[in-house]
Scaffold this motif. Sequence first.
Motif, short mmCIF file in Angstrom:
data_model
loop_
_atom_site.label_atom_id
_atom_site.label_comp_id
_atom_site.label_asym_id
_atom_site.label_seq_id
_atom_site.Cartn_x
_atom_site.Cartn_y
_atom_site.Cartn_z
N TRP A 72 0.84 -1.22 0.00
CA TRP A 72 0.00 0.00 0.00
C TRP A 72 0.86 1.25 0.00
CZ3 TRP A 72 -4.78 -0.46 -1.44
CH2 TRP A 72 -5.55 -1.57 -1.07
N ASN A 109 -6.48 -8.72 4.32
CA ASN A 109 -7.48 -7.75 4.76
C ASN A 109 -8.30 -7.29 3.55
OD1 ASN A 109 -8.96 -5.77 5.96
ND2 ASN A 109 -7.22 -4.45 6.49
N SER A 112 -10.02 -3.90 2.89
CA SER A 112 -9.25 -2.69 2.55
C SER A 112 -9.12 -2.51 1.04
CB SER A 112 -7.86 -2.74 3.20
OG SER A 112 -7.13 -3.79 2.61
N SER A 141 -3.63 -7.74 0.07
CA SER A 141 -3.48 -6.91 1.25
C SER A 141 -3.20 -7.83 2.43
CB SER A 141 -4.74 -6.07 1.51
OG SER A 141 -4.47 -5.15 2.53
#
Length: 248
Positions: A72, A109, A112, A141
Amino acid sequence: MRMVTKDDLDLDKLPGHIAIIMDGNGRWAKKQGLLRAAGHERGTRSVREVVEGCAQLGIPYLTLYAFSTENWNRPKLEVDTLMRLLVSSLKKEIKTLQKNDISLNTIGNINSLPKKAQSELEEVIKKTKNNKRLRLTLALSYGAREEVLNTVKEICLKVKNNIISVDEIDESCINKHLYTHDLPEVDLLIRTSGEQRVSNFLLWQIAYAEFYFTDVLWPDFTQAHLHDAIFNYQKRERRFGKTSEQLH
Ligand code: IPE
Ligand code: IPE
Ligand code: MG
């Protein structure tokens, strides 16, 4: 030297679970004088190669590290490209998954991810859920430390609410609370691009995995390279702490 082929493999000694850190898309693109996005795009071809390759061999579990919690932090443009590529690949590959009897699963995740990616994933997971030949897991993620953290929190909450006692916390309890609760341990972990590190992938689950590192960049990785990795794996002796004599 002759490349290893499918016929060189011992079909009775295949790894039950292969996990791959698909690395080197950016360097591949740079070498060709292209933008990093082109490397990611080309990398989807290798995904198709290994997925089909594993299905054809009869490997029951394949887990691919596609996007880490740390990824990210890349430039927004690159993150957006990767997310767009995820959606378009899912749309395109659903037919291949159905044809090869492959079910899709995710770890990480997922909340997200952009909404579009989440809904596309949900749809493919639903459509392929009864497929039996290969279970394909995309780590998206995903971070192993975050996974362990979630596991600790969930177990603590159950203890606090008297659902389980501290004495009941054992290895199988931890396994049940990991993202990978329905996957077996990893037998073979492959990383491409020459880097020899784990980069926050499956820490608990690779406790006794065999590691295979290759300099091949992910977009250049083919079924022949997969066969090579498995051939190499089959020559190793997995001792699990015992002596070699005990095994024979
Ligand atoms: C792997 O290739 C893909 C992801 C991490 C999403 P990289 O993008 O890390 O490629 P390199 O390591 O910069 O060559
Ligand atoms: C690991 O590759 C993550 C994925 C392959 C998805 P990175 O390229 O992000 O790892 P580092 O930063 O080189 O360790
Ligand atoms: Mg990389």
